[in-house]
Design an enzyme around this catalytic site. Structure first.
Site, mmCIF file in Angstrom:
data_model
loop_
_atom_site.group_PDB
_atom_site.id
_atom_site.type_symbol
_atom_site.label_atom_id
_atom_site.label_comp_id
_atom_site.label_asym_id
_atom_site.label_seq_id
_atom_site.Cartn_x
_atom_site.Cartn_y
_atom_site.Cartn_z
ATOM 1 N N ASP A 149 1.987 25.803 -6.367
ATOM 2 C CA ASP A 149 1.812 24.406 -6.942
ATOM 3 C C ASP A 149 0.289 24.202 -6.983
ATOM 4 O O ASP A 149 -0.426 23.492 -6.217
ATOM 5 C CB ASP A 149 2.258 23.561 -5.859
ATOM 6 C CG ASP A 149 2.052 21.817 -6.169
ATOM 7 O OD1 ASP A 149 1.827 21.507 -7.359
ATOM 8 O OD2 ASP A 149 2.198 21.209 -5.180
ATOM 9 N N THR A 197 2.704 10.646 -9.593
ATOM 10 C CA THR A 197 3.149 9.429 -9.285
ATOM 11 C C THR A 197 2.396 8.463 -8.440
ATOM 12 O O THR A 197 2.669 7.169 -8.193
ATOM 13 C CB THR A 197 4.390 9.670 -8.213
ATOM 14 O OG1 THR A 197 4.073 10.531 -7.284
ATOM 15 C CG2 THR A 197 5.731 10.427 -8.772
ATOM 16 N N ARG A 255 6.778 17.016 5.414
ATOM 17 C CA ARG A 255 6.388 16.581 6.777
ATOM 18 C C ARG A 255 7.941 16.204 7.468
ATOM 19 O O ARG A 255 7.748 16.500 8.591
ATOM 20 C CB ARG A 255 5.608 15.193 6.774
ATOM 21 C CG ARG A 255 3.953 15.697 6.621
ATOM 22 C CD ARG A 255 3.262 14.585 6.237
ATOM 23 N NE ARG A 255 3.724 14.029 4.843
ATOM 24 C CZ ARG A 255 3.169 12.901 4.386
ATOM 25 N NH1 ARG A 255 2.066 12.548 4.900
ATOM 26 N NH2 ARG A 255 3.332 12.657 3.119
HETATM 27 O O1 C5P Z 1 5.090 16.002 3.250
HETATM 28 P P1 C5P Z 1 5.976 15.351 2.204
HETATM 29 O O2 C5P Z 1 7.547 15.446 2.107
HETATM 30 O O3 C5P Z 1 5.484 13.805 1.858
HETATM 31 O O4 C5P Z 1 5.155 16.336 0.961
HETATM 32 C C1 C5P Z 1 5.457 16.189 -0.342
HETATM 33 C C2 C5P Z 1 4.798 17.413 -1.072
HETATM 34 O O5 C5P Z 1 5.030 17.070 -2.319
HETATM 35 C C3 C5P Z 1 3.403 17.401 -0.858
HETATM 36 O O6 C5P Z 1 2.955 18.946 -1.057
HETATM 37 C C4 C5P Z 1 2.784 16.435 -1.833
HETATM 38 O O7 C5P Z 1 1.596 16.984 -2.492
HETATM 39 C C5 C5P Z 1 3.947 16.917 -3.283
HETATM 40 N N1 C5P Z 1 4.210 15.729 -3.966
HETATM 41 C C6 C5P Z 1 4.170 14.494 -3.708
HETATM 42 N N2 C5P Z 1 4.542 13.541 -4.505
HETATM 43 C C7 C5P Z 1 4.250 13.704 -5.900
HETATM 44 C C8 C5P Z 1 3.779 15.146 -6.401
HETATM 45 C C9 C5P Z 1 3.641 16.013 -5.368
HETATM 46 O O8 C5P Z 1 4.464 14.208 -2.539
HETATM 47 N N3 C5P Z 1 4.359 12.900 -6.772
#
Ligand code: C5P
Length: 247
Positions: free
Chosen positions: A70, A134, A225
């Site tokens: 990513d 987003t 997380r």
């Molecule tokens: O810890 P969590 O479940 O929030 O992590 C979500 C992952 O998805 C992170 O790596 C974050 O950078 C990515 N992400 C996100 N929202 C987006 C695009 C990517 O949380 N709109």
């Protein structure tokens, strides 16, 4: 690398990519080892990559699980093609680029992935587009000169990504239904912002449960997380898979 499966063939656990968002390769390896076989793969993003580099990614890749690189490439087509070729050396299952880089850039990314896969005798990684981050609101878009509703821009870039040969886009759960109506059934929708109802929301504002995201039409879920921050990450992953498997 085996042939990517169509969404309807995927087992529930194969839909989950765990975000290993840490600058510490030891921690990432520990998590990845505890989750190996329980989930579909691991997502390595800018935090991990900038700290641990391709050597760190190779250590995760050596566990034999699918990788989502990513790094959201966004540059002139020639440079993005080179970046994709370099990423393909890690034999990823999936990688991504910004759809706002335009048609020629996306076409160059797909062609580079195809050529690298052919040269390595590997399967081509899925090339996924990022439409509108987003974190950006309507007023943020207006400030950078885009006087348009975020969802309208998401649909426009989703369609352009499809026309340019990409395999899917990253999107929020609230965009899944509209995107599915625009890009059709075979375009992969990769959805972050997932929270089981028993997990903390952290800094995510609009969240959906894993089950709801799949029911809306998501193909892959990016989950960080709720799994990596759990006292027992393997147990959290199992619980999510069970929820996805239930009738
Ligand atoms: O810890 P969590 O479940 O929030 O992590 C979500 C992952 O998805 C992170 O790596 C974050 O950078 C990515 N992400 C996100 N929202 C987006 C695009 C990517 O949380 N709109």
């Amino acid at each position: 690398m085996s042939e990517p499966k169509t969404s309807t063939q995927l087992l529930p656990n194969q839909r989950i990519f765990v975000a290993l968002d840490t600058p510490d390769v030891g921690r990432a390896l520990e998590l990845a080892k505890s989750l190996k076989g329980l989930v579909g793969g691991f997502k390595l993003g800018k935090e991990f990559f900038t700290a641990c580099g391709p050597e760190g990614a190779r250590q995760i890749s050596a566990l034999g699980m699918p990788l989502f690189i990513d790094l959201k490439f966004h540059d002139i087509p020639n440079t993005v093609a080179g970046a994709v070729r370099s990423a393909m050396a890690l034999n990823p299952f999936m990688l991504n680029v910004h759809a706002s880089g335009g048609r020629a850039m996306m076409q160059a990314a797909v062609q580079a992935a195809r050529e690298a896969a052919a040269a390595n005798g590997a399967h081509r990684a899925l090339v996924i587009g990022v439409t509108v981050l987003t974190s950006l609101s309507r007023s943020d878009l207006a400030e950078v000169g885009l006087d348009i509703e975020p969802l309208e821009q998401v649909l426009r870039l989703g369609l352009l990504a499809k026309e340019s040969g990409l395999d899917g886009v990253v999107c929020s759960a609230k965009e899944v239904v509209a995107l599915r109506g625009t890009v059709g059934p075979d375009f992969k929708l990769v959805v972050p912002g997932i929270r089981p109802d028993w997990a903390s929301k952290d800094d995510q504002k609009r969240v959906v449960t894993p089950r709801d995201a799949i029911d809306l039409g998501a193909d892959y879920l990016v989950i960080g997380r709720p799994i990596t921050g759990a006292d027992d990450p393997a147990a959290a992953a199992r619980r999510i898979v069970e929820e996805l498997s239930g009738a």
